[in-house]
Structures are given as structure tokens and as C-alpha cells.
Scaffold this active site. Structure first.
Site, PDB file in Angstrom:
ATOM      1  N   LYS A 186      10.699  -6.242   6.479  1.00  0.00           N
ATOM      2  CA  LYS A 186      11.089  -6.520   7.858  1.00  0.00           C
ATOM      3  C   LYS A 186      10.477  -7.852   8.312  1.00  0.00           C
ATOM      4  O   LYS A 186      11.152  -8.698   8.857  1.00  0.00           O
ATOM      5  CB  LYS A 186      10.630  -5.373   8.746  1.00  0.00           C
ATOM      6  N   GLU A 233       1.740  -7.405  -0.148  1.00  0.00           N
ATOM      7  CA  GLU A 233       2.133  -6.706  -1.377  1.00  0.00           C
ATOM      8  C   GLU A 233       3.522  -7.173  -1.821  1.00  0.00           C
ATOM      9  O   GLU A 233       3.755  -7.501  -2.995  1.00  0.00           O
ATOM     10  CB  GLU A 233       2.180  -5.187  -1.157  1.00  0.00           C
ATOM     11  N   GLY A 268      10.111  -0.175  11.038  1.00  0.00           N
ATOM     12  CA  GLY A 268      10.116  -0.137   9.573  1.00  0.00           C
ATOM     13  C   GLY A 268      10.357   1.265   9.032  1.00  0.00           C
ATOM     14  O   GLY A 268      11.170   1.468   8.124  1.00  0.00           O
ATOM     15  N   ARG A 269       9.685   2.269   9.592  1.00  0.00           N
ATOM     16  CA  ARG A 269       9.816   3.633   9.065  1.00  0.00           C
ATOM     17  C   ARG A 269      11.105   4.329   9.521  1.00  0.00           C
ATOM     18  O   ARG A 269      11.344   5.479   9.174  1.00  0.00           O
ATOM     19  CB  ARG A 269       8.582   4.465   9.419  1.00  0.00           C
ATOM     20  N   GLU A 302       2.371   7.625  10.632  1.00  0.00           N
ATOM     21  CA  GLU A 302       2.297   6.267  11.189  1.00  0.00           C
ATOM     22  C   GLU A 302       2.814   6.276  12.630  1.00  0.00           C
ATOM     23  O   GLU A 302       2.418   5.463  13.453  1.00  0.00           O
ATOM     24  CB  GLU A 302       3.120   5.283  10.333  1.00  0.00           C
ATOM     25  N   HIS A 318       2.183  26.479  -8.063  1.00  0.00           N
ATOM     26  CA  HIS A 318       1.233  26.550  -9.175  1.00  0.00           C
ATOM     27  C   HIS A 318       0.105  25.551  -9.016  1.00  0.00           C
ATOM     28  O   HIS A 318      -0.581  25.226  -9.984  1.00  0.00           O
ATOM     29  CB  HIS A 318       1.976  26.340 -10.498  1.00  0.00           C
ATOM     30  N   LYS A 354      -5.826  -4.667   6.887  1.00  0.00           N
ATOM     31  CA  LYS A 354      -5.138  -5.880   6.383  1.00  0.00           C
ATOM     32  C   LYS A 354      -6.008  -7.106   6.647  1.00  0.00           C
ATOM     33  O   LYS A 354      -6.162  -7.962   5.781  1.00  0.00           O
ATOM     34  CB  LYS A 354      -3.801  -6.075   7.121  1.00  0.00           C
TER      35      LYS A 354
HETATM   36  O1  LIG Z   1       8.872  -4.301   5.932  1.00  0.00           O
HETATM   37  P1  LIG Z   1       7.548  -4.961   6.036  1.00  0.00           P
HETATM   38  O2  LIG Z   1       7.472  -5.924   7.186  1.00  0.00           O
HETATM   39  O3  LIG Z   1       7.182  -5.639   4.732  1.00  0.00           O
HETATM   40  O4  LIG Z   1       6.460  -3.872   6.330  1.00  0.00           O
HETATM   41  C1  LIG Z   1       6.207  -2.830   5.447  1.00  0.00           C
HETATM   42  C2  LIG Z   1       5.447  -1.718   6.103  1.00  0.00           C
HETATM   43  O5  LIG Z   1       4.201  -2.182   6.565  1.00  0.00           O
HETATM   44  C3  LIG Z   1       3.849  -1.552   7.793  1.00  0.00           C
HETATM   45  O6  LIG Z   1       3.944  -2.498   8.795  1.00  0.00           O
HETATM   46  C4  LIG Z   1       2.484  -0.960   7.751  1.00  0.00           C
HETATM   47  O7  LIG Z   1       1.576  -1.825   7.150  1.00  0.00           O
HETATM   48  C5  LIG Z   1       4.907  -0.475   7.960  1.00  0.00           C
HETATM   49  O8  LIG Z   1       5.073  -0.092   9.269  1.00  0.00           O
HETATM   50  C6  LIG Z   1       6.089  -1.114   7.326  1.00  0.00           C
HETATM   51  O9  LIG Z   1       7.093  -0.180   7.037  1.00  0.00           O
END
Ligand SMILES: O=P(O)(O)OC[C@H]1O[C@](O)(CO)[C@@H](O)[C@@H]1O
Length: 544
Positions: A202, A208, A262-263, A348, A379, A508
Site C-alpha cells: 500500500k 521487508e 491494508g488488512r 491489528e 491432536h 519499525k
Molecule cells: O502494504 P504495506 O504498506 O507494505 O503495509 C504492509 C502492512 O504493514 C502494516 O502497516 C503494519 O506494519 C499493515 O497494516 C500493513 O498491512
């Protein structure tokens, strides 16, 4: 006292007065308990009769929802008000699956933009699926790698697995972790000539995702030459300028908007890998399922409204009964990523400690959400659910029909196990029953008495069950939207903002500060003793 505080106090009194509520007695006293405390819409049924609620509980909970302004807040969301106040944003993921009315935001209908992106996604996805869009060497794409994390990963990854019976497009892979093992293990299996990467973020700043995307770009350039890279990358983002800076051609970029959290984004262009896997028609059916749940949530009266009931019962368990967690157990191997997806959606959203006004909350907010598919969980951790010292409400999710008619006996076993678990949690086994069972096996009296306490199940443990016909795209869309709205309902009752996530920021920031320390470019003396001790130990291991 406000109406909110008044009703909350009444709910707490009601709980105290009914501490000895016994589910077994409730079922024995009321043959109608199942029909009274279950609700159906089309083929989907929500049975909450195995939760310790009665008519008075529901009356108080619905009064409480009124006092919390649930209906007004729901309308505010659907109509594009900026209910995400800490980010000054509207919350309109429902527009992404809306097929009928205009959805206005700041005086403008967002639907033409939504439709335009959907059409562009469909054209791209169908071209990839048909082999019309190829890699730089003219070979069709056999593998698609989605690089994203959190909401840009969990939803599509969960849905791709859930819809495996409809998957007739290229193979899908999901790389999320910054741990180099994730991308290395994925790339090992792939042929660069037939691999397409989708960089999904987003913000297009998430470290990452940017790190993994950079590694993928280098891999592709090393294998096919830098001129080939463009043909093997697409992107999904709200930050189109940042995508351009990364070097992905604008014809391969699919946008969405800041009013999609995002979620809550798998219905947007973030769903592109799902569409490539199952085709645009199936993706539309997935959206249609969610839209059906949106309509139900907006229109059905509280006592017939599944997300509202799921939210009321969830609130009852968390905020009034003070149960710390809930387990979500899909009896469906293809929903094995659902608990992880729901962890982000729920925790979240509702893992918050201040109200919308910024005051500390007076009640516990979102519970710990966890789970694994049945029957595997049986199990592993069901022991604790049945005999542990905490009560953890369980949510069972089950399809009446599987996708493998030739393996119907498997599905019969799956269904029997699911029903058996909710029955066992509710009924339990008394000391007398346990002792009698051991005696019946021929055990002597002393030994039977000694062993029986270990075989007692307290029972009276709450669970609810969601059943539908079959896990097809429509059913999956409806199920996910049900959970989205349940999170919304609970947030309204907690009076918190479910749509920001400031709690992820501090870690972060500190990771950014710590990177040069880990790299050895900066010394660790300014950190706390534990952190600097850990850095020293890691450095020593790296040198050794
Ligand atoms: O889509 P992006 O901006 O890479 O963010 C990834 C995820 O990181 C977050 O902001 C949390 O760190 C989430 O809310 C989001 O889904």
C-alpha cells in the site's frame, strides 16, 4: 452515568447474577434453544446456542450496542464518513465489492475508479492466464510471486489456498518475510523466464517488501539481463510515484486508495494474485459474496444479523466474561491460513488501549485470536481447551460439503469431529461419569477413583459454529466480510478506532536505529544493557 456506562454496568450485573449459568441445564430446559440462538441467511448458519447467553443477555447487549451508537457508526462507514479519525480517512472497503449504488466520498462517486481498476486487473490477469502476456523471452508465465507483507500478503495467500479447487492459472508463491530464507527458498524452485513478480505494498515503503523486491529484481537482472526485468514485474500500491521510482512500468501498476485499510485490502488490486489464480469471473463471485454480507449487515435487524450477533457474543465473552482469547478452528484444510489472516484483521484492528477520544479504555478490548484447522488442532492444543484452567471460546467453521465427492467418507469424519468437539466442550464429563466408565472397563474401585479426576471435563465451555454449503468463491467472500464486520461491531462497542495501527510503529523505528548497530557501523553503548548485551553476543558469534 451515560447510557453506555449504565448498560455496561447492567451487563456486568447480569453476568454476576448468572455466574452459575450451565449450558447443559439450558439445553435440557429449553428444547428450542438451538432455533432461538441460531440464525441463517441463505445456506449460512451461525449457531451461538452453545454460548452462555439468553434473551435477557441479548436484550442488554443490543441496548448496549444502541448506547454505543453501532447503527450510526455502521452507516457512517458505508456512507464514506472519515471514521478513521487518527488518520483522517474514510473506510470504504465495502465500495470495492459494491455492484449497485454510487458510493460518494467528498461529493464524488468512487465507483468509476473502482470499476476501472477492476477492469485493468481483469485484462492483465486474463492475459497472464492465457499466455498472451509473456516474459522477456516470449515464454508464458508458469509462476507468479507476490511480494508483500501483512495485509498485502495474508489475504491473497489465505484466499489462494482456500480457492485451490478453482485454481487453474499459474502457480502462486507468496514471499513476505525479510528473512532471506523466504525468498531464497522460493527462487530456488523458479525459472526466471517464466516467473512474474507482483510487488504489493500500500505504502511502497515497507522495508521487508522493498528488500525482497530488490533481491527479486537483482535475481532477474542477473539471470536474464537488466533489459528483461520490466517484463517480469508488476505492482500494486496507493503510492504510484514510489512505484515509478522503483522502475515498474505504469501500465503494470494497479492502484487503490487511502480509504482501503491494508488488512481490508484483498478486495482491491491487492487481490490481483487471487484473480490470476482463479480467473476474473471467480474473483467477481468472491466480491459478490462479500457484497451479500455487506447488505445483510446493513439491513438485517440485530437479532437476525450475523456480524452483529457474532460481535455481540464476542464482546460478551471478552469485555464482560473477561475471557482473554478466542480460538478460530476451521474444519477445512484449505482454510489453514484463515487464523493467521484473522489475527491481523482482528488484533491489528482492535488491539487498542485508548478510546476514540484518546482516553484509556475502561474495558478489555480485542482478544488474542489464534487457531489451526481441525482436526489437526485436536491432536495439539485441544487438551487445553477442554481441561486447561482458562476458558477460551471456540469458533468452529465448517462446510457441509467438500470438493472431493470421491472422498466423502473423509468429509463425514471431518464433520463428525467438528460437531463432537463443540458437544464435548459443552457437555464435559463429570467425576461420577468418569469413575463409572473406568469401573465399566473392569478397573478396581481404588484405581478408578484415583484416575477419574484426570478424566473429568468441566464442560460448560462456550463455542459457536458457522456452517455453509461449500467453500466456493462466493462463500469465502461472505465469510471474510462476516469477520470484517464482526471486528467493526466489537470496535464500536469498545469505542475504539479499528482502522489505524500506530502500535506497529515503535518497533519499525527502533529497527531502523538498530540496523547500523547490527551492521557494526555504530556501537551499542547507547542502548539498554540487554539490547547491547545481545548485540555483543551476536557479533561474537558472527566473528567466530
Ligand atoms: O502494504 P504495506 O504498506 O507494505 O503495509 C504492509 C502492512 O504493514 C502494516 O502497516 C503494519 O506494519 C499493515 O497494516 C500493513 O498491512
Amino acid at each position: 452515568m451515560s447510557a453506555y456506562e449504565d448498560t455496561l454496568a447492567a451487563l456486568r450485573r447480569h453476568r454476576e447474577e448468572n455466574r452459575d449459568f450451565d449450558l447443559r441445564a439450558a439445553f435440557a430446559a429449553d428444547p428450542e434453544r438451538f432455533s432461538r440462538y441460531s440464525v441463517a441467511s441463505d445456506d449460512m448458519l451461525l449457531d451461538y446456542s452453545k454460548c452462555a447467553v439468553g434473551d435477557e443477555t441479548l436484550r442488554l447487549l443490543t441496548d448496549f450496542a444502541d448506547a454505543a451508537g453501532l447503527a450510526e457508526r455502521r452507516e457512517a462507514m458505508f456512507s464514506g464518513e472519515r471514521i478513521n479519525t487518527t488518520e483522517d480517512r474514510a473506510v470504504l472497503h465495502t465500495a470495492l465489492r459494491n455492484s449497485s449504488t454510487p458510493v460518494m466520498l467528498d461529493g464524488q462517486d468512487v465507483m468509476p475508479d473502482v470499476e476501472a481498476v477492476l477492469s485493468a486487473m481483469s485484462a492483465f490477469a486474463e492475459a497472464v492466464r492465457a499466455g498472451d502476456l509473456t516474459g522477456a523471452t516470449g515464454k508464458r508465465f508458469t509462476d507468479v510471486v507476490n511480494i508483500g507483507i501483512g495485509g498485502s500478503d495474508l489475504g491473497p495467500a489465505m484466499a489462494t489456498l482456500a480457492l485451490a479447487p478453482y485454481h487453474d492459472g499459474p502457480r502462486l508463491h507468496y514471499v513476505s518475510n525479510v528473512d532471506g530464507a523466504h525468498i531464497a527458498d522460493t527462487l530456488k524452485e523458479l525459472d526466471p523466464e517464466t516467473t512474474l513478480f507482483i510487488v504489493a505494498s500500500k505504502t511502497f515503503t515497507t522495508v521487508e517488501t522493498m528488500t525482497n523486491a530488490g533481491t527479486a529484481r537483482t535475481w532477474m537482472a542477473e539471470k536474464l539481463g537488466s533489459g528483461a526485468v520490466g517484463a517480469h514485474f508488476a505492482a500494486v500500491s496507493t503510492a504510484l510515484d514510489k512505484v515509478a521510482a522503483f522502475g515498474i512500468d505504469e501500465t503494470r501498476v494497479f492502484g487503490f486508495w487511502d480509504w482501503v485499510g491494508g488488512r481490508y485490502s484483498l478486495w482491491s488490486a491487492i487481490g490481483l494474485p487471487i484473480m490470476i489464480a482463479v480467473g476474473s469471473e471467480n474473483f467477481r463471485r468472491f466480491l459478490a459474496g462479500a457484497e451479500a454480507m455487506d447488505r445483510h449487515f446493513r439491513e438485517a435487524p440485530a437479532r437476525e444479523n450475523m456480524p452483529v450477533l457474532l460481535g455481540l457474543v464476542g464482546f460478551w465473552h471478552r469485555a464482560v466474561c473477561a475471557y482473554p482469547a478466542r480460538a478460530v478452528i476451521p474444519y477445512d484444510q484449505r482454510l489453514s491460513r484463515l487464523p493467521a489472516y484473522l489475527q491481523q484483521l482482528d488484533m491489528e484492528s482492535n488491539g487498542k488501549r485508548v478510546t476514540l477520544d484518546g482516553d484509556p479504555v475502561a474495558i478489555p478490548t480485542g482478544p488474542l485470536v489464534w487457531g489451526e484447522p481441525g482436526t489437526n488442532g485436536q491432536h495439539a492444543f485441544f487438551q487445553l481447551l477442554h481441561q486447561g484452567t482458562d476458558v477460551i471460546p471456540v469458533e468452529f467453521i465448517l462446510a457441509a460439503n467438500g470438493h472431493e465427492p470421491a472422498l466423502k467418507h473423509h468429509h463425514d469424519l471431518l464433520v463428525a469431529n467438528c460437531l463432537a468437539q463443540s458437544e464435548a466442550l459443552m457437555k464435559g464429563r463429570t467425576l461420577e461419569e468418569a469413575t463409572a466408565q473406568l469401573r465399566a472397563k473392569g478397573m478396581g474401585e481404588a484405581e478408578a477413583r484415583a484416575l477419574a479426576p484426570h478424566r473429568v471435563f468441566p464442560g460448560n465451555r462456550p463455542s459457536l459454529t458457522i456452517v455453509y454449503d461449500k467453500l466456493d468463491p462466493f462463500a469465502l467472500g461472505r465469510l471474510i466480510a462476516l469477520y470484517e464486520h464482526r471486528v467493526f461491531v466489537e470496535a464500536a462497542l469498545f469505542r475504539i478506532n479499528a482502522f489505524d495501527q500506530w502500535g506497529v510503529e515503535l518497533g519499525k523505528e527502533l529497527a531502523t536505529e538498530l540496523l547500523p548497530v547490527v551492521e557494526g557501523k555504530k556501537d551499542a553503548s547507547a542502548r539498554d544493557a540487554s539490547t547491547s548485551g545481545l548485540v555483543a553476543h551476536i557479533r561474537a558469534l558472527r566473528q567466530g
